[in-house]
Design an enzyme around this catalytic site. Sequence first.
Site, PDB file in Angstrom:
ATOM      1  N   ARG A 208      34.319  30.382  50.443  1.00  0.00           N
ATOM      2  CA  ARG A 208      35.373  30.741  51.398  1.00  0.00           C
ATOM      3  C   ARG A 208      35.407  29.726  52.531  1.00  0.00           C
ATOM      4  O   ARG A 208      36.458  29.388  53.067  1.00  0.00           O
ATOM      5  CB  ARG A 208      35.101  32.134  51.962  1.00  0.00           C
ATOM      6  CG  ARG A 208      35.242  33.229  50.933  1.00  0.00           C
ATOM      7  CD  ARG A 208      35.052  34.592  51.588  1.00  0.00           C
ATOM      8  NE  ARG A 208      35.061  35.637  50.589  1.00  0.00           N
ATOM      9  CZ  ARG A 208      34.040  36.462  50.353  1.00  0.00           C
ATOM     10  NH1 ARG A 208      32.934  36.383  51.066  1.00  0.00           N
ATOM     11  NH2 ARG A 208      34.131  37.389  49.418  1.00  0.00           N
ATOM     12  N   PHE A 224      44.377  37.433  44.159  1.00  0.00           N
ATOM     13  CA  PHE A 224      43.210  38.285  43.887  1.00  0.00           C
ATOM     14  C   PHE A 224      42.383  38.347  45.177  1.00  0.00           C
ATOM     15  O   PHE A 224      41.196  38.048  45.208  1.00  0.00           O
ATOM     16  CB  PHE A 224      42.359  37.751  42.729  1.00  0.00           C
ATOM     17  CG  PHE A 224      43.119  37.567  41.439  1.00  0.00           C
ATOM     18  CD1 PHE A 224      43.261  38.627  40.542  1.00  0.00           C
ATOM     19  CD2 PHE A 224      43.698  36.340  41.117  1.00  0.00           C
ATOM     20  CE1 PHE A 224      43.965  38.457  39.348  1.00  0.00           C
ATOM     21  CE2 PHE A 224      44.396  36.170  39.937  1.00  0.00           C
ATOM     22  CZ  PHE A 224      44.527  37.230  39.042  1.00  0.00           C
ATOM     23  N   CYS A 335      34.184  34.386  37.870  1.00  0.00           N
ATOM     24  CA  CYS A 335      32.899  35.095  37.949  1.00  0.00           C
ATOM     25  C   CYS A 335      32.456  35.558  36.561  1.00  0.00           C
ATOM     26  O   CYS A 335      31.600  36.422  36.437  1.00  0.00           O
ATOM     27  CB  CYS A 335      32.976  36.265  38.920  1.00  0.00           C
ATOM     28  SG  CYS A 335      34.223  37.475  38.505  1.00  0.00           S
TER      29      CYS A 335
HETATM   30  N1  SAH Z   1      38.765  37.050  46.563  1.00  0.00           N
HETATM   31  C1  SAH Z   1      38.071  38.273  46.928  1.00  0.00           C
HETATM   32  C2  SAH Z   1      37.414  38.988  45.773  1.00  0.00           C
HETATM   33  C3  SAH Z   1      38.316  39.280  44.599  1.00  0.00           C
HETATM   34  S1  SAH Z   1      37.766  40.579  43.587  1.00  0.00           S
HETATM   35  C4  SAH Z   1      37.074  37.978  48.030  1.00  0.00           C
HETATM   36  O1  SAH Z   1      36.920  36.836  48.451  1.00  0.00           O
HETATM   37  O2  SAH Z   1      36.409  38.917  48.477  1.00  0.00           O
HETATM   38  C5  SAH Z   1      39.076  40.702  42.436  1.00  0.00           C
HETATM   39  C6  SAH Z   1      40.326  41.347  42.984  1.00  0.00           C
HETATM   40  O3  SAH Z   1      41.295  41.219  41.962  1.00  0.00           O
HETATM   41  C7  SAH Z   1      40.249  42.837  43.296  1.00  0.00           C
HETATM   42  O4  SAH Z   1      40.679  43.055  44.605  1.00  0.00           O
HETATM   43  C8  SAH Z   1      41.229  43.512  42.318  1.00  0.00           C
HETATM   44  O5  SAH Z   1      41.997  44.552  42.936  1.00  0.00           O
HETATM   45  C9  SAH Z   1      42.126  42.375  41.974  1.00  0.00           C
HETATM   46  N2  SAH Z   1      42.770  42.415  40.661  1.00  0.00           N
HETATM   47  C10 SAH Z   1      42.243  42.709  39.465  1.00  0.00           C
HETATM   48  N3  SAH Z   1      43.130  42.519  38.472  1.00  0.00           N
HETATM   49  C11 SAH Z   1      44.272  42.097  39.069  1.00  0.00           C
HETATM   50  C12 SAH Z   1      45.559  41.720  38.599  1.00  0.00           C
HETATM   51  N4  SAH Z   1      45.857  41.706  37.288  1.00  0.00           N
HETATM   52  N5  SAH Z   1      46.474  41.333  39.501  1.00  0.00           N
HETATM   53  C13 SAH Z   1      46.209  41.307  40.806  1.00  0.00           C
HETATM   54  N6  SAH Z   1      44.998  41.645  41.311  1.00  0.00           N
HETATM   55  C14 SAH Z   1      44.058  42.038  40.460  1.00  0.00           C
END
Ligand code: SAH
Length: 406
Positions: A208, A224, A335
């Site tokens: 980040r 995401f 991940c």
């Molecule tokens: N980038 C974040 C962590 C992401 S975790 C950080 O830095 O903390 C993954 C995320 O993807 C979750 O919030 C989940 O709600 C979302 N997600 C899962 N499948 C998805 C999809 N098909 N479209 C959009 N979001 C999705």
Amino acid sequence: MQTLKLKRGEDRRLKAGHLWIFSNEVDTRATDFKNLVPGEEVLVRDCQGHVLGCATVNPHSLICARIHARSARPLDEELLSERLEQALSLRSALFAEPYYRLVYGEGDALPGLVIDRFGSHLTVQITTLAMEQRKEALRSVLHRLIRPESILWDNTVASRTLEGLALGTECEGPVPDSLDVPENDCVCTVPLLEGQKTGWFYDQRPNRRLMERLARGRDVLDAFSYVGGFGVVAGHAGAASVTFADASARALGYARDNLARNAPQTACTVLEGDAFDTLRRLHDEGRRFFVVSIDPPAFIKRRKDYKEGLVAYRRINALACSLVEDGGYLLTSSCSQALHVDDLRGCVAHACARQGLHPRLLHTGWQGPDHPIHCAMPETAYLKCLLVQISRQPQPNTRPAQAANV
Ligand code: SAH
């Protein structure tokens, strides 16, 4: 202690430092396999009888034994305490504030255990029968070392079923609905117990931070986003705008609030829905961002999902590349343990070649140091994050852009 003897040749990985024994590696003629008591300690020996380590067993599981010590030592309160102290002292050396993953399984020589620390609140995930049986010892060590106000025993991890363990959550003490997590000079409010367990992904902390150098004065897409981990750092660094995209309306609500709190001057947009659809729509509208971050959930959860998962990584990376301004940056994360870093690089290369773009890989990031990788266990390395600069100028090695190729 009973003995678990390995077949000839099956000791090599363990001698190189690995800690798992698969059931097909056990010499069942020399081991009273059926009578091993699930969760108990055994001495692991090679085919010549040399001791390789002390492990806890679960004969009903594919990973039928996990080594916790190289000599005959029970996995008791004393050993748990020793390991927890080591884990704690590493984190105290690495971080100024008590917000981190305190225990990362085999990386901390504590198979079957993951603990996240949020100041005086802990969430604990136990994923093996052996660790579950030692829960009381663990509880007493945690109370002595950390004196937590609350512990959320998060027993929702699907892999528990492989060990024959039940799913559910258990609260000990006043587990807050949400709390504040300081990270990278920002503070984010994260949900802990609202309906479902969620929390914070500490593993992306160093990645980040890459936003700090890139985002000032720019438009940023955080896809995401969850509660805004990447976008909030971008806003704090002076981004002109941050667009969060996620399927969860609740996560987006937190992301919006977290951005407002850390970067009130940054314009905020939230896009709720499937990120594949959202990015496609942005592409069709001709939108571009200087920085695009994608951080999807694991598309490859098990090895057998590899092919299908790779297709999903290719698609989302192609969409993300198509949204980057000329000279801007893509931050692409995965991940999935089974997706090799070269595979992820391949997804970007493939997408850029088809779109006539020139990608330059500038940096490869990994999970943060509170998720220590066991050097002999590739299974403990799962997160990768590539920083790629994307040029839209014609380059000698790229084909002309093909509009339909995203
Ligand atoms: N980038 C974040 C962590 C992401 S975790 C950080 O830095 O903390 C993954 C995320 O993807 C979750 O919030 C989940 O709600 C979302 N997600 C899962 N499948 C998805 C999809 N098909 N479209 C959009 N979001 C999705």
